[in-house]
Design a protein around this motif. Structure first.
Motif, PDB file in Angstrom:
ATOM      1  N   ASP A  81       0.837  -1.176   0.017  1.00  0.00           N
ATOM      2  CA  ASP A  81      -0.072  -0.130  -0.122  1.00  0.00           C
ATOM      3  C   ASP A  81       0.943   1.273  -0.096  1.00  0.00           C
ATOM      4  O   ASP A  81       1.426   1.572   1.167  1.00  0.00           O
ATOM      5  N   PHE A  82       0.959   1.875  -1.351  1.00  0.00           N
ATOM      6  CA  PHE A  82       1.767   3.106  -1.201  1.00  0.00           C
ATOM      7  C   PHE A  82       0.971   4.353  -1.167  1.00  0.00           C
ATOM      8  O   PHE A  82       1.483   5.318  -1.287  1.00  0.00           O
ATOM      9  N   ASP A  83      -0.056   4.121  -0.733  1.00  0.00           N
ATOM     10  CA  ASP A  83      -1.034   5.336  -0.637  1.00  0.00           C
ATOM     11  C   ASP A  83      -0.905   5.998   0.748  1.00  0.00           C
ATOM     12  O   ASP A  83      -1.223   7.324   1.051  1.00  0.00           O
ATOM     13  N   TYR A  84      -0.247   5.261   1.919  1.00  0.00           N
ATOM     14  CA  TYR A  84       0.020   5.707   2.945  1.00  0.00           C
ATOM     15  C   TYR A  84       1.451   5.568   3.538  1.00  0.00           C
ATOM     16  O   TYR A  84       2.255   4.810   2.826  1.00  0.00           O
ATOM     17  N   LEU A  85       1.987   6.524   4.414  1.00  0.00           N
ATOM     18  CA  LEU A  85       3.342   6.432   4.913  1.00  0.00           C
ATOM     19  C   LEU A  85       2.881   5.705   6.379  1.00  0.00           C
ATOM     20  O   LEU A  85       2.080   6.175   7.198  1.00  0.00           O
ATOM     21  N   ASP A  86       3.366   4.425   6.206  1.00  0.00           N
ATOM     22  CA  ASP A  86       3.011   3.509   7.546  1.00  0.00           C
ATOM     23  C   ASP A  86       4.386   3.449   8.138  1.00  0.00           C
ATOM     24  O   ASP A  86       5.568   3.154   7.838  1.00  0.00           O
ATOM     25  N   LEU A  87       4.262   4.000   9.522  1.00  0.00           N
ATOM     26  CA  LEU A  87       5.391   3.937  10.451  1.00  0.00           C
ATOM     27  C   LEU A  87       4.989   3.008  11.669  1.00  0.00           C
ATOM     28  O   LEU A  87       3.779   2.835  11.733  1.00  0.00           O
ATOM     29  N   MET A  88       5.919   2.334  12.274  1.00  0.00           N
ATOM     30  CA  MET A  88       5.758   1.578  13.264  1.00  0.00           C
ATOM     31  C   MET A  88       6.393   1.671  14.461  1.00  0.00           C
ATOM     32  O   MET A  88       7.564   2.276  14.526  1.00  0.00           O
ATOM     33  N   LYS A 113      -2.878  10.631   5.455  1.00  0.00           N
ATOM     34  CA  LYS A 113      -2.104   9.577   4.630  1.00  0.00           C
ATOM     35  C   LYS A 113      -1.140   8.934   5.446  1.00  0.00           C
ATOM     36  O   LYS A 113      -0.181   8.524   4.871  1.00  0.00           O
ATOM     37  N   MET A 114      -0.988   9.264   6.652  1.00  0.00           N
ATOM     38  CA  MET A 114      -0.159   8.719   7.587  1.00  0.00           C
ATOM     39  C   MET A 114      -0.771   7.808   8.531  1.00  0.00           C
ATOM     40  O   MET A 114      -1.788   8.012   9.172  1.00  0.00           O
TER      41      MET A 114
END
Length: 173
Positions: A81-88, A113-114
């Motif tokens: 999924d490149f629609d979101y900036l995903d941080l963990m 979008k994050m």
């Protein structure tokens, strides 16, 4: 090997200077001083042990905790999924880790979008979860709780970066 700092780690749980803390501190210092050599997991631990536990530098060294096998087999080139900036954030959700600051930082950015994915449990898990729910952030702050390593590894593929926060209230943070 010194994986955690004692007695200062007690302060993470709220126990500070006093009769009990001082008694534990004295015992810790005795135990440390009985060691021929102490391997610490960071240069900061060496400094703490030198200053607080009075351990001579020539009786200490440091070696970071390895994690080469932690994510073995994880192919990070397969993000879906490149629609979101995903941080963990993955790990203990306790006072010292200060995970609530991750959530509050998201509120400042407030980017739909994050997404921030929080894996783990700890003494502050319920407080962080309540804060997320009370502030209606659950669509972008996803709290998974404790997961098996294999399950975390499946989800890591979709992450863009890992987050690390620590409290500035103690030497260990």
């Amino acid at each position: 090997m010194c994986l955690d700092l004692w007695p200062i780690s007690l302060s993470a749980g709220g126990l500070t200077r006093g009769i009990i803390y001082d008694a534990i501190a004295d015992k810790c210092e005795d135990l440390y001083l009985e060691c021929d050599h102490i391997i610490n997991t960071s240069p900061a631990f060496v400094k703490y042990n030198e200053l607080e536990n009075e351990i001579p530098l020539n009786r200490m060294s440091w070696h970071f905790q390895p994690c080469e096998d932690c994510f073995k087999g994880v192919d990070t080139s397969k993000k879906k999924d490149f629609d979101y900036l995903d941080l963990m954030f993955a790990g203990n959700i306790g006072h010292v880790q200060n995970v609530i600051d991750i959530v509050k930082a998201y509120q400042l950015v407030n980017n739909p979008k994050m997404r921030i994915h929080i894996f783990g449990e700890g003494s502050e898990y319920k407080n962080v979860k309540k804060y997320v729910l009370d502030n209606h952030l659950e669509n972008n702050i996803i709290m998974y709780g404790r997961l098996l390593k294999e399950e975390v590894n499946k989800r890591i593929v979709d992450m863009d970066a890992c987050l690390l926060t620590l409290s500035d209230k103690t030497f260990i943070g």
